[in-house]
Design a protein around this motif. Structure first.
Motif, PDB file in Angstrom:
ATOM      1  N   PHE A 113       6.574 -29.783  11.790  1.00  0.00           N
ATOM      2  CA  PHE A 113       6.659 -31.094  11.133  1.00  0.00           C
ATOM      3  C   PHE A 113       5.893 -32.161  11.906  1.00  0.00           C
ATOM      4  O   PHE A 113       5.443 -33.154  11.343  1.00  0.00           O
ATOM      5  CB  PHE A 113       8.129 -31.499  10.982  1.00  0.00           C
ATOM      6  CG  PHE A 113       8.381 -32.677  10.084  1.00  0.00           C
ATOM      7  CD1 PHE A 113       7.687 -32.837   8.897  1.00  0.00           C
ATOM      8  CD2 PHE A 113       9.323 -33.638  10.429  1.00  0.00           C
ATOM      9  CE1 PHE A 113       7.916 -33.929   8.067  1.00  0.00           C
ATOM     10  CE2 PHE A 113       9.571 -34.726   9.603  1.00  0.00           C
ATOM     11  CZ  PHE A 113       8.866 -34.863   8.424  1.00  0.00           C
ATOM     12  N   GLY A 114       5.727 -31.941  13.218  1.00  0.00           N
ATOM     13  CA  GLY A 114       4.932 -32.866  14.020  1.00  0.00           C
ATOM     14  C   GLY A 114       5.666 -34.140  14.396  1.00  0.00           C
ATOM     15  O   GLY A 114       5.058 -35.101  14.845  1.00  0.00           O
ATOM     16  N   LYS A 115       6.970 -34.166  14.190  1.00  0.00           N
ATOM     17  CA  LYS A 115       7.765 -35.340  14.544  1.00  0.00           C
ATOM     18  C   LYS A 115       9.026 -34.886  15.267  1.00  0.00           C
ATOM     19  O   LYS A 115       9.444 -33.734  15.170  1.00  0.00           O
ATOM     20  CB  LYS A 115       8.179 -36.125  13.283  1.00  0.00           C
ATOM     21  CG  LYS A 115       7.039 -36.717  12.480  1.00  0.00           C
ATOM     22  CD  LYS A 115       7.592 -37.472  11.271  1.00  0.00           C
ATOM     23  CE  LYS A 115       6.478 -38.016  10.393  1.00  0.00           C
ATOM     24  NZ  LYS A 115       7.028 -38.695   9.189  1.00  0.00           N
ATOM     25  N   GLN A 116       9.613 -35.826  15.969  1.00  0.00           N
ATOM     26  CA  GLN A 116      10.891 -35.545  16.603  1.00  0.00           C
ATOM     27  C   GLN A 116      11.936 -35.260  15.527  1.00  0.00           C
ATOM     28  O   GLN A 116      12.035 -35.979  14.538  1.00  0.00           O
ATOM     29  CB  GLN A 116      11.333 -36.759  17.435  1.00  0.00           C
ATOM     30  CG  GLN A 116      12.726 -36.613  18.056  1.00  0.00           C
ATOM     31  CD  GLN A 116      13.182 -37.908  18.709  1.00  0.00           C
ATOM     32  OE1 GLN A 116      12.668 -38.978  18.398  1.00  0.00           O
ATOM     33  NE2 GLN A 116      14.142 -37.821  19.597  1.00  0.00           N
ATOM     34  N   ARG A 117      12.697 -34.189  15.713  1.00  0.00           N
ATOM     35  CA  ARG A 117      13.737 -33.875  14.735  1.00  0.00           C
ATOM     36  C   ARG A 117      14.794 -34.976  14.740  1.00  0.00           C
ATOM     37  O   ARG A 117      15.245 -35.435  15.783  1.00  0.00           O
ATOM     38  CB  ARG A 117      14.381 -32.526  15.071  1.00  0.00           C
ATOM     39  CG  ARG A 117      15.546 -32.176  14.154  1.00  0.00           C
ATOM     40  CD  ARG A 117      16.139 -30.801  14.422  1.00  0.00           C
ATOM     41  NE  ARG A 117      17.399 -30.656  13.723  1.00  0.00           N
ATOM     42  CZ  ARG A 117      18.595 -30.898  14.262  1.00  0.00           C
ATOM     43  NH1 ARG A 117      18.688 -31.274  15.529  1.00  0.00           N
ATOM     44  NH2 ARG A 117      19.695 -30.753  13.556  1.00  0.00           N
ATOM     45  N   GLY A 118      15.171 -35.401  13.526  1.00  0.00           N
ATOM     46  CA  GLY A 118      16.258 -36.363  13.396  1.00  0.00           C
ATOM     47  C   GLY A 118      15.875 -37.783  13.736  1.00  0.00           C
ATOM     48  O   GLY A 118      16.750 -38.613  14.023  1.00  0.00           O
ATOM     49  N   GLY A 119      14.592 -38.103  13.661  1.00  0.00           N
ATOM     50  CA  GLY A 119      14.175 -39.482  13.933  1.00  0.00           C
ATOM     51  C   GLY A 119      14.842 -40.482  13.006  1.00  0.00           C
ATOM     52  O   GLY A 119      15.219 -41.584  13.431  1.00  0.00           O
ATOM     53  N   ASP A 120      15.028 -40.096  11.744  1.00  0.00           N
ATOM     54  CA  ASP A 120      15.705 -40.980  10.789  1.00  0.00           C
ATOM     55  C   ASP A 120      17.167 -41.186  11.165  1.00  0.00           C
ATOM     56  O   ASP A 120      17.715 -42.283  11.006  1.00  0.00           O
ATOM     57  CB  ASP A 120      15.613 -40.401   9.367  1.00  0.00           C
ATOM     58  CG  ASP A 120      14.206 -40.450   8.794  1.00  0.00           C
ATOM     59  OD1 ASP A 120      13.365 -41.191   9.344  1.00  0.00           O
ATOM     60  OD2 ASP A 120      13.944 -39.738   7.804  1.00  0.00           O
ATOM     61  N   ILE A 121      17.805 -40.120  11.669  1.00  0.00           N
ATOM     62  CA  ILE A 121      19.207 -40.219  12.087  1.00  0.00           C
ATOM     63  C   ILE A 121      19.328 -41.181  13.262  1.00  0.00           C
ATOM     64  O   ILE A 121      20.215 -42.045  13.296  1.00  0.00           O
ATOM     65  CB  ILE A 121      19.766 -38.828  12.452  1.00  0.00           C
ATOM     66  CG1 ILE A 121      19.909 -37.969  11.196  1.00  0.00           C
ATOM     67  CG2 ILE A 121      21.110 -38.954  13.170  1.00  0.00           C
ATOM     68  CD1 ILE A 121      20.311 -36.523  11.466  1.00  0.00           C
ATOM     69  N   LEU A 122      18.436 -41.042  14.237  1.00  0.00           N
ATOM     70  CA  LEU A 122      18.493 -41.893  15.433  1.00  0.00           C
ATOM     71  C   LEU A 122      18.283 -43.360  15.079  1.00  0.00           C
ATOM     72  O   LEU A 122      18.845 -44.255  15.716  1.00  0.00           O
ATOM     73  CB  LEU A 122      17.447 -41.437  16.445  1.00  0.00           C
ATOM     74  CG  LEU A 122      17.670 -40.045  17.053  1.00  0.00           C
ATOM     75  CD1 LEU A 122      16.513 -39.664  17.954  1.00  0.00           C
ATOM     76  CD2 LEU A 122      18.993 -40.010  17.826  1.00  0.00           C
TER      77      LEU A 122
END
Length: 324
Positions: free
Chosen positions: A222-231
């Motif tokens: 995905f190329g992004k930190q997992r759970g960025g939206d959650i954080l």
């Protein structure tokens, strides 16, 4: 018909051919920088594919409109990044970070002017229709961005509110890119509208998939930190659905995690477990599938031979089956 690779190459060449002065350097260098760091050029490609769909043998006729779409998209990104305080765009420093916010504001303004300069190169008899479509879209994208910012400070956002926001912020640009190509390809009004509806529904499905991948995607792909939206406590379809459906057994725990800033991994893992218990991933997948079905129904309704629609169908499948 042209193949997709040929059309993408023509877009790259067209962007390089746009005349940009060397002076003032701080106005034009940020524009060159943002355009050079690329992206998939999906939106201008949609314009050329739409024109090609209606037997336009020379897609150069539609190239200025495609370039206008791409320049507008980059204008919106440059300004959105300032509002979101985003450090990176496509893996590179954002313009306001590399230069400063004032430079990014002014360069973004100039990108918008450049978009209209490209539109002015379209066939004069098509301009009223093209401007109507483009201006409606531009206003809606601004409305969507404002709603997205409003949501950050709202205690409660409904699913319908969220879907309206992503339709305006993301989806109408895809739909309008297609509609403009259809206009230039001499499509009738019904076919142009079907193509617009196809793009809007693909855009909605795409954003829902993005929400799902943020939590459940493989970070390496995905190329992004997992759970960025959650954080960030970002009000995605998953979070809104969770808040709507959580009962007294889960809601206090969900609220507790939303009120804390970390530790990051613990927060992401805990909220993901709550999402699993509430079945919000399945709800998002079902919503995504509904929009996919509506998109393909709109594409099927267009009055050209099925084989001519293959490039658009293939592109949609690539977008909607991605893992990154």
């Amino acid at each position: 018909m042209h193949n997709t690779a040929q059309l993408q190459q023509r877009i790259i060449e067209g962007l390089k051919e746009i005349d940009m002065p060397e002076f003032p350097q701080n106005l034009y260098e940020p524009i060159k920088y943002l355009l050079q760091i690329g992206g998939k050029r999906i939106r201008p490609l949609l314009t050329l594919l739409a024109a090609d769909l209606f037997s336009v043998d020379d897609t150069d006729n539609a190239l200025p409109a495609a370039l206008a779409v791409e320049l507008f998209h980059n204008f919106s990104l440059m300004h959105d990044d300032i509002m979101d305080n985003a450090p990176l765009r496509r893996g590179q420093q954002t313009v306001h970070e590399k230069w400063n916010p004032n430079v990014a504001i002014l360069s973004g303004d100039n990108l918008l002017i450049m978009a209209y300069r490209q539109l002015a190169k379209c066939p004069p008899e098509k301009l009223p229709q093209l401007l109507e479509a483009f201006n409606t879209m531009a206003t809606e994208v601004c409305e969507g961005q404002q709603l997205d910012m409003d949501f950050e400070n709202m205690a409660s956002v409904g699913i319908d509110d969220y879907l309206r926001m992503i339709r305006l912020k993301t989806s109408v640009l895809l739909g309008t890119a297609l509609k403009m190509g259809a206009i230039l390809g001499n499509a009738d009004d019904n076919d142009a509208q079907h193509l617009y509806d196809f793009g809007v529904n693909v855009g909605l499905a795409f954003q829902l998939q993005d929400d799902i991948l943020d939590v459940y995607g493989d970070p390496a792909q995905f190329g992004k930190q997992r759970g960025g939206d959650i954080l960030a406590n970002k009000k995605t379809y998953l979070l809104i659905k969770a808040l709507e459906t959580a009962g007294t057994d889960i809601r206090p725990e969900l609220d507790r995690w939303l009120a804390t800033d970390g530790p990051a991994e613990a927060k992401v893992n805990a909220v993901t477990v709550l999402y699993d218990r509430l079945g919000v991933r399945q709800a998002a997948e079902l919503a995504k599938q509904r929009y996919i079905e509506q998109a393909y129904a709109a594409l099927d309704a267009i009055g050209v031979h099925t084989t001519r629609k293959t490039p658009l169908r293939t592109l949609a499948q690539t977008l909607l089956n991605r893992t990154s």
